[in-house]
Design a protein around this motif. Structure first.
Motif, PDB file in Angstrom:
ATOM      1  N   ARG A   1     -20.568  43.963  24.977  1.00  0.00           N
ATOM      2  CA  ARG A   1     -21.162  45.029  24.165  1.00  0.00           C
ATOM      3  C   ARG A   1     -20.898  46.411  24.742  1.00  0.00           C
ATOM      4  NH1 ARG A   1     -24.521  40.583  23.999  1.00  0.00           N
ATOM      5  NH2 ARG A   1     -25.141  39.927  21.905  1.00  0.00           N
TER       6      ARG A   1
ATOM      7  N   GLU B   1     -29.161  39.666  23.492  1.00  0.00           N
ATOM      8  CA  GLU B   1     -28.969  38.834  22.318  1.00  0.00           C
ATOM      9  C   GLU B   1     -28.477  39.665  21.149  1.00  0.00           C
ATOM     10  OE1 GLU B   1     -32.836  37.089  21.815  1.00  0.00           O
ATOM     11  OE2 GLU B   1     -32.308  35.351  23.036  1.00  0.00           O
TER      12      GLU B   1
ATOM     13  N   ASP C   1     -25.424  39.664  17.564  1.00  0.00           N
ATOM     14  CA  ASP C   1     -24.055  39.363  17.166  1.00  0.00           C
ATOM     15  C   ASP C   1     -23.138  40.400  17.801  1.00  0.00           C
ATOM     16  OD1 ASP C   1     -21.835  38.350  15.948  1.00  0.00           O
ATOM     17  OD2 ASP C   1     -22.316  39.107  13.940  1.00  0.00           O
TER      18      ASP C   1
ATOM     19  N   GLN D   1     -22.746  44.039  18.586  1.00  0.00           N
ATOM     20  CA  GLN D   1     -24.052  44.603  18.280  1.00  0.00           C
ATOM     21  C   GLN D   1     -25.118  43.972  19.177  1.00  0.00           C
ATOM     22  OE1 GLN D   1     -24.123  47.246  16.289  1.00  0.00           O
ATOM     23  NE2 GLN D   1     -21.906  46.910  16.155  1.00  0.00           N
TER      24      GLN D   1
ATOM     25  N   SER E   1     -29.360  43.017  19.396  1.00  0.00           N
ATOM     26  CA  SER E   1     -30.616  42.892  18.656  1.00  0.00           C
ATOM     27  C   SER E   1     -31.825  42.866  19.579  1.00  0.00           C
ATOM     28  CB  SER E   1     -30.610  41.631  17.787  1.00  0.00           C
ATOM     29  OG  SER E   1     -30.501  40.466  18.583  1.00  0.00           O
TER      30      SER E   1
END
Length: 300
Positions: free
Chosen positions: A123, A199, A201, A204, A206
């Motif tokens: 990420r 956590e 996707d 991205q 969340s």
């Protein structure tokens, strides 16, 4: 051929320095490996007149403009070693080439040492970030986190409150009473439990999973990556380093010269900054290096 200068690193600082020297009609060589630090981000923000441009596009435009100057040569390669010679320096590359130069300019940047936490690497540059001035506006407010555990954590958490509702994950660090009071005034929530992973996707984000099993919803997580030199060349040349709150920097004087005569440095390796600051540092280094060349030529 002996170049007036070999510039190692063709990102923002290197290109800015090269442009100054090219406009001074000096023969220069840029050696670049094609791995700029900001390659993980899709867009660059806070660049006056170019806000939101993709960093790769900006570098392509800058390189094309630089190569329009007839005294510039560009080599896509990795500089692996350099030696002092009678006339200056010899730079050796992974491709087996050796290039001679009167002066060296190191725009080699830094390597970001990311926290060893599941979910961070995939990420990085998207929803795991390091600079609120570069990326904070695009997060769009809401729940954002800061992974603590370093000297600037408390100050950074207070700063981030202008970009969203901040949770400071202490991650084992001690927070003093006066610091807690300041954070409370800024609306920052302190979470004592350690973060076990991220956590969502990827790329991205969340939320963050905590050691006690709870989950904290997040739109983005800011971290302070530990900075190290991006190349062993800096140490091999004997350039002095100095500590910063998040790593090491090349020690330079006001003219951007390192502790080794004839070697200059600019960019992320010398200042904690962004594209604009890297450009400015490159301009300063290029002009200073040109002044040194002129002084030598005048004395000859």
């Amino acid at each position: 051929m002996t170049f007036d200068a070999v510039i190692i690193g063709g990102s923002f600082a290197g290109l800015s320095a090269a442009l100054m020297l090219a406009r001074a009609r000096r023969d220069i060589l840029v050696i670049d490996s094609g791995l700029p630090r900001n390659r993980f981000s899709t867009h660059s923000h806070g660049v006056l007149g170019l806000d939101g441009i993709a960093g790769a596009d900006l570098l392509r435009q800058a390189k094309a403009q630089l190569l329009a100057y007839p005294t510039v040569r560009w080599v896509t390669d990795t500089a692996t070693a350099a030696d002092r010679t009678v006339d200056g320096f010899a730079v050796h590359t992974a491709g087996g080439e050796t290039w001679a130069a009167r002066k060296l300019l190191l725009a080699t940047g830094i390597a970001d040492g990311l926290p060893e936490l599941p979910g961070v690497a995939e990420r990085w540059g998207h929803s795991v970030l390091h600079c609120p001035y570069c990326h904070g506006y695009e997060v769009g407010g809401g729940a954002i986190g800061l992974l603590g555990g370093h000297a600037l954590s408390v100050k950074m958490a207070g700063l981030l409150a202008d970009w969203g509702q901040v949770t400071l994950f202490a991650h084992g660090m001690q927070i003093e009473d006066d610091e807690r009071a300041m954070l409370e005034r800024r609306g920052v929530r302190i979470e004592a439990e350690r973060v076990l992973g991220l956590e969502g996707d990827a790329p991205q984000l969340s939320g963050a999973l905590l050691a006690d099993g709870r989950r904290v919803d997040l739109r983005a997580l800011f971290v302070a990556a530990r900075q190290a030199m991006a190349t062993p060349l800096v140490a091999q040349l004997g350039c002095a380093l100095e500590d910063s709150p998040i790593g090491v920097l090349v020690q330079v004087d006001a003219q951007k010269q390192t502790s080794v005569p004839g070697i200059y440095a600019a960019g992320d390796a010398t200042v904690v900054g962004n594209i604009t600051l890297a450009n400015a540092e490159g301009v300063r280094a290029g002009i200073s290096l040109h002044h040194a060349l002129v002084a030598e030529d005048s004395a000859a």
